[in-house]
Scaffold this active site. Structure first.
Site, short mmCIF file in Angstrom:
data_model
loop_
_atom_site.label_atom_id
_atom_site.label_comp_id
_atom_site.label_asym_id
_atom_site.label_seq_id
_atom_site.Cartn_x
_atom_site.Cartn_y
_atom_site.Cartn_z
N GLU A 151 0.84 -1.21 0.00
CA GLU A 151 0.00 0.00 0.00
C GLU A 151 0.87 1.26 0.00
O GLU A 151 0.73 2.14 0.86
CB GLU A 151 -1.00 -0.02 1.16
CG GLU A 151 -1.98 -1.18 1.03
CD GLU A 151 -3.24 -1.09 1.90
OE1 GLU A 151 -3.31 -0.25 2.81
OE2 GLU A 151 -4.17 -1.89 1.64
N GLU B 147 -4.78 -8.81 -0.65
CA GLU B 147 -5.64 -8.56 0.52
C GLU B 147 -7.08 -8.48 0.04
O GLU B 147 -7.39 -7.68 -0.86
CB GLU B 147 -5.26 -7.25 1.23
CG GLU B 147 -3.96 -7.34 1.98
CD GLU B 147 -3.63 -6.10 2.81
OE1 GLU B 147 -4.56 -5.40 3.24
OE2 GLU B 147 -2.42 -5.84 2.99
O1 AHR Z 1 -5.35 -6.20 6.59
C1 AHR Z 1 -5.34 -5.05 7.39
C2 AHR Z 1 -4.69 -3.85 6.72
O2 AHR Z 1 -5.45 -3.48 5.60
C3 AHR Z 1 -3.32 -4.08 6.15
O3 AHR Z 1 -2.33 -3.91 7.11
C4 AHR Z 1 -3.21 -3.01 5.10
O4 AHR Z 1 -2.36 -3.38 4.05
C5 AHR Z 1 -4.64 -2.80 4.66
O5 AHR Z 1 -4.98 -1.47 4.63
#
Ligand code: AHR
Length: 511
Positions: free
Chosen positions: A194, A316
């Site tokens: 991110e 994710e």
């Molecule tokens: O999964 C939780 C968080 O969500 C992670 O640390 C981040 O990459 C995303 O914003």
């Protein structure tokens, strides 16, 4: 009368009976082209809340039964899933993680503050050696997220050397001093996480330049082949993908994408267990929207990479609700039948785009967001999402089969979506696996499945359902949502006739 009206508003209180819909599915069993990458069934473990500490790692001296510090109950449950790949140490944590803090004698390891997740003390007792040893125990491929946000090029380069160098190099010597003679294998390397947000608030142009520098010095030691993954977009940020593909598309093997089924980033995200029918339908629609998002990112990738060399890594995804009331563990949420649907629908979609989607990692494996497993001290419970992963695991490495479907629509905020989601694959032994979700909370589905020329002699199946879509498992009642044998499938002339109850997920094996 008033009572009855109220009851129909609350998801937990009604079971509307035997309304039936009919659907038709055609599975083109002889037209499969693409193997479902097993890494689509990947997981993610971050230093966040009790995912690592308490959830996976309790230390060798813990009264909780463990193998070299990893809790046995969690280890055994995870082994059942045949996890293909495990992402670590973050997430946002990755861009503040300095790996040298987490090696060597435990009593000498630095105690730091986990600034991203509640300012808790991180004692670094779970570090590189502990992660790679866990992957060996689980027979899973490690996926390392490197620190670009606050770490140096040298630091990342040395981490790769520490892990993979077999020779007489400084970092290999350090690894040996720490008790590990042989290098580990490292394939998946994330170059930041991110980077548009918690990973450094960068522009895509600036990140592209950093990607060049960081990835250049991550060397391939002694036959170890790296698969380098650029820190990709969130949701609908197509400009990010476009810029990365244009600037560094020839240097990345994968680019990531994050997509959460979440109401928004400000204010309440809603309760994990208390929701009404509209909220349930909204969740299904939001989850299914990932198909459009994936398609649009793929279209950009196709433009810059027509030979399909760069993978889209959805590293994710999953539901994000309010933290469970009373819990002090960051991002700890319950997991209901609604979450099981999000898993089932998402995996059906990822299977379909396997040609470009090379990996996905649900967030996260234990005690965080849409978890497989919840723990509390010595107690452990499997979530409905765990059961979906178990029911779907046979798709890994099988060939995806094209499908046509005609079914009812449901509506959320004037937007229509299909009530039935399906995916099918054929494995090396010729076994056809079909995974189906009937999202409709009220109507059962009579489904005719046309398999063309494929001859079926035998069918067996598993069903996951519950009285209501907000049903969930607790430590006290762990089998409220649990898989059972599915009996409503009959071999027919053309294929199969099945009846899937309202709000149910079914996995079938056809031989
Ligand atoms: O999964 C939780 C968080 O969500 C992670 O640390 C981040 O990459 C995303 O914003």
């Amino acid at each position: 009368m008033k009572k009855l009206f109220l009851a129909t508003l609350l998801m937990g209180s009604v079971t509307l009976s035997a309304q039936t819909s009919t659907s038709k599915i055609t599975i083109h069993a002889d037209q499969g082209k693409n193997v479902i990458n097993k890494e689509i069934y990947g997981q993610f473990a971050e230093h966040l809340g009790t995912c690592i500490y308490g959830g996976i790692w309790v230390g060798e001296n813990s009264p909780i039964p463990n193998t070299k510090g990893y809790r046995n109950d969690v280890l055994n449950a995870l082994k059942q899933l045949h996890i293909p790949v495990l992402r670590w140490p973050g997430g946002c944590f990755a861009d503040e993680y300095h790996w040298m803090d987490g090696i060597g004698p435990k009593e000498k390891r630095a105690k730091i503050v986990n600034n991203n997740w509640g300012g808790v003390v991180e004692d670094n007792s779970f570090g590189t050696n502990e992660f790679f040893n866990l992957c060996e125990l689980l027979e899973t491929e490690p996926y390392l997220s490197g620190n670009v946000g606050s770490g140096s090029v040298e630091e990342m380069a040395k981490w790769v050397e520490y892990i993979t160098s077999a020779g007489d190099s400084p970092m290999a010597r350090l690894r040996r001093q720490n008790g590990r003679e042989k290098p580990w294998k490292l394939k998946y390397l994330g170059v930041g996480n991110e980077s548009w947000g918690c990973g450094g608030n960068m522009t895509p142009e600036y990140y592209s330049d950093l990607y060049r520098r960081y990835s250049t010095y991550c060397r391939e030691y002694d036959g170890n082949k790296l698969f380098k993954i650029g820190s990709g977009a969130s949701d609908y940020d197509y400009k990010w993908t476009e810029t990365l593909m244009k600037n560094v598309g020839d240097r990345m093997q994968g680019v990531s994408l994050h997509y959460y089924t979440v109401k928004g980033w400000d204010g309440s995200k809603g309760s994990a267990t208390k929701f009404n029918k509209d909220e349930y339908l909204w969740t299904m629609h939001k989850c299914l929207e990932i198909e459009d998002v994936v398609k649009k990112h793929i279209a950009i990738m196709d433009k810059y990479d027509p030979k399909n060399k760069v993978g889209l890594m959805v590293d994710e995804w999953g539901t994000w609700w309010d933290q469970e009331p009373g819990s002090t563990s960051a991002l700890y949420q319950q997991n209901s039948m609604r979450d099981a649907f999000v898993a089932a629908l998402s995996l059906n979609i990822f299977n379909k785009y396997t040609e470009r989607v090379k990996m996905t990692n649900i967030a996260q494996v234990v005690n965080v967001l849409q978890a497989m497993i919840l723990t509390d001290g010595p107690k452990m419970v499997l979530t409905p999402t765990y059961h979906v992963f178990e029911m779907y695991k046979g798709h890994m490495g099988a060939t995806n089969l094209p499908i046509d479907i005609q079914c009812d629509s449901l509506v959320s905020n004037n937007k229509k979506f299909a009530a039935v989601s399906v995916s099918a694959s054929k494995d090396a032994k010729g076994l056809i696996r079909v995974t189906l979700a009937n999202v409709d909370p009220d109507k059962e589905q009579k489904i005719e499945i046309d398999l063309g020329n494929a001859k079926i002699a035998k069918v067996s199946g598993t069903i996951l359902t519950a009285k209501t879509v907000d049903a969930y498992n607790t430590f006290e009642n762990p089998n409220v949502v649990a898989p059972a044998v599915f009996k409503d499938a009959k071999v027919s002339k053309k294929g199969l006739s099945i009846t899937v109850p309202a709000k149910a997920i079914v996995s079938l094996e056809l031989l």
